[in-house]
Write a protein that holds these residues in place. Structure first.
Motif, short mmCIF file in Angstrom:
data_model
loop_
_atom_site.label_atom_id
_atom_site.label_comp_id
_atom_site.label_asym_id
_atom_site.label_seq_id
_atom_site.Cartn_x
_atom_site.Cartn_y
_atom_site.Cartn_z
N ASN A 188 0.82 -1.21 0.00
CA ASN A 188 0.00 0.00 0.00
C ASN A 188 0.85 1.27 0.00
OD1 ASN A 188 -2.04 1.95 0.56
ND2 ASN A 188 -3.25 0.35 1.56
N LEU A 189 0.46 2.21 -0.83
CA LEU A 189 1.15 3.51 -0.90
C LEU A 189 1.01 4.28 0.41
CD1 LEU A 189 2.56 5.54 -2.88
CD2 LEU A 189 0.27 6.42 -3.39
N GLN B 79 -14.34 -1.37 0.35
CA GLN B 79 -15.14 -0.14 0.22
C GLN B 79 -15.71 -0.22 -1.20
OE1 GLN B 79 -13.93 2.85 3.28
NE2 GLN B 79 -12.14 2.91 1.95
N THR C 134 -11.86 5.03 -3.19
CA THR C 134 -11.18 6.11 -3.92
C THR C 134 -10.55 5.61 -5.22
OG1 THR C 134 -9.20 5.76 -2.59
CG2 THR C 134 -10.69 7.52 -1.88
N VAL C 135 -10.21 4.33 -5.28
CA VAL C 135 -9.68 3.75 -6.52
C VAL C 135 -10.77 2.83 -7.07
CG1 VAL C 135 -7.86 2.35 -7.58
CG2 VAL C 135 -7.30 3.88 -5.66
N HIS D 54 -10.95 -4.04 -4.67
CA HIS D 54 -9.79 -4.49 -3.87
C HIS D 54 -10.23 -4.73 -2.45
CE1 HIS D 54 -9.90 -0.08 -3.87
NE2 HIS D 54 -9.42 -0.12 -2.64
N HIS E 11 -9.06 -4.78 1.36
CA HIS E 11 -8.05 -4.31 2.30
C HIS E 11 -7.77 -5.43 3.30
CE1 HIS E 11 -8.29 0.11 1.38
NE2 HIS E 11 -9.50 -0.22 0.98
#
Ligand code: AMP
Length: 154
Positions: free
Chosen positions: A29-30, A85, A93-94, A98, A100
């Motif tokens: 993760n960034l 999400q 947000t992306v 995905h 988490h």
């Protein structure tokens, strides 16, 4: 195989991924909420969980189990928060499905459910500094070693 993987509009370097399976890949993760917070991403770049086929959903969550075991061990955790999400209204947000995977320990957040606030809040997200590519590649290498394979690389 290309040397990048698609995550929404982002081309992520393979060096930041730690497995590729038939329908999913693992990505460090960034801006993790916690050390060890990683992502399991669907290979097909669709936004919503409901856009995936049953086989794709199964692989996403089977890989989530495998990745969860690895991060729990590597980060000496006692539990995991696993969540999706699913859509912008839910904090995504992306726009690419995905999961988490976040290692958890008692008392790691002042209020246990603050983990969800951290995930969703744009203020908290903006506060976290993006990690360097080298840092992310180093974590991916540790994850690859722990998982013991580069599963079904295509
Ligand atoms: P969400 O808000 O549920 O869509 O989650 C997006 C996740 O992607 C967050 O945990 C971000 O920190 C993470 N993220 C954003 N850009 C990148 C990137 N280039 N590489 C890895 N993770 C990223």
């Amino acid at each position: 195989m290309a040397n990048t993987l698609r995550f929404g509009p982002i081309a992520v370097p393979l060096s930041q991924a730690f497995f590729v399976s038939k329908h999913a890949f693992g990505l460090v993760n960034l801006k993790p909420t916690q050390p060890g917070h990683v992502l399991v991403v669907s290979r097909r770049p669709v936004a919503r969980l409901g856009d995936l086929s049953p086989d794709e959903v199964a692989d996403l969550f089977v890989q989530g189990q495998r990745v969860g075991r690895a991060v729990e061990k590597l980060h000496a955790a006692d539990g995991l928060t696993l969540c999706v999400q699913d859509g912008a209204a839910a904090g995504q947000t992306v726009p690419h499905v995905h999961l988490h995977v976040i290692p958890r320990r008692p008392g790691d957040f002042a209020d246990n459910d603050d983990v969800y606030r951290e995930l969703e809040s744009r203020v908290d997200n903006d506060r976290r500094q993006p990690r360097s590519a080298a840092d992310m590649a180093a974590e991916a290498a540790v994850m690859r070693r722990e998982l013991g394979d580069w599963d079904d690389a295509i």
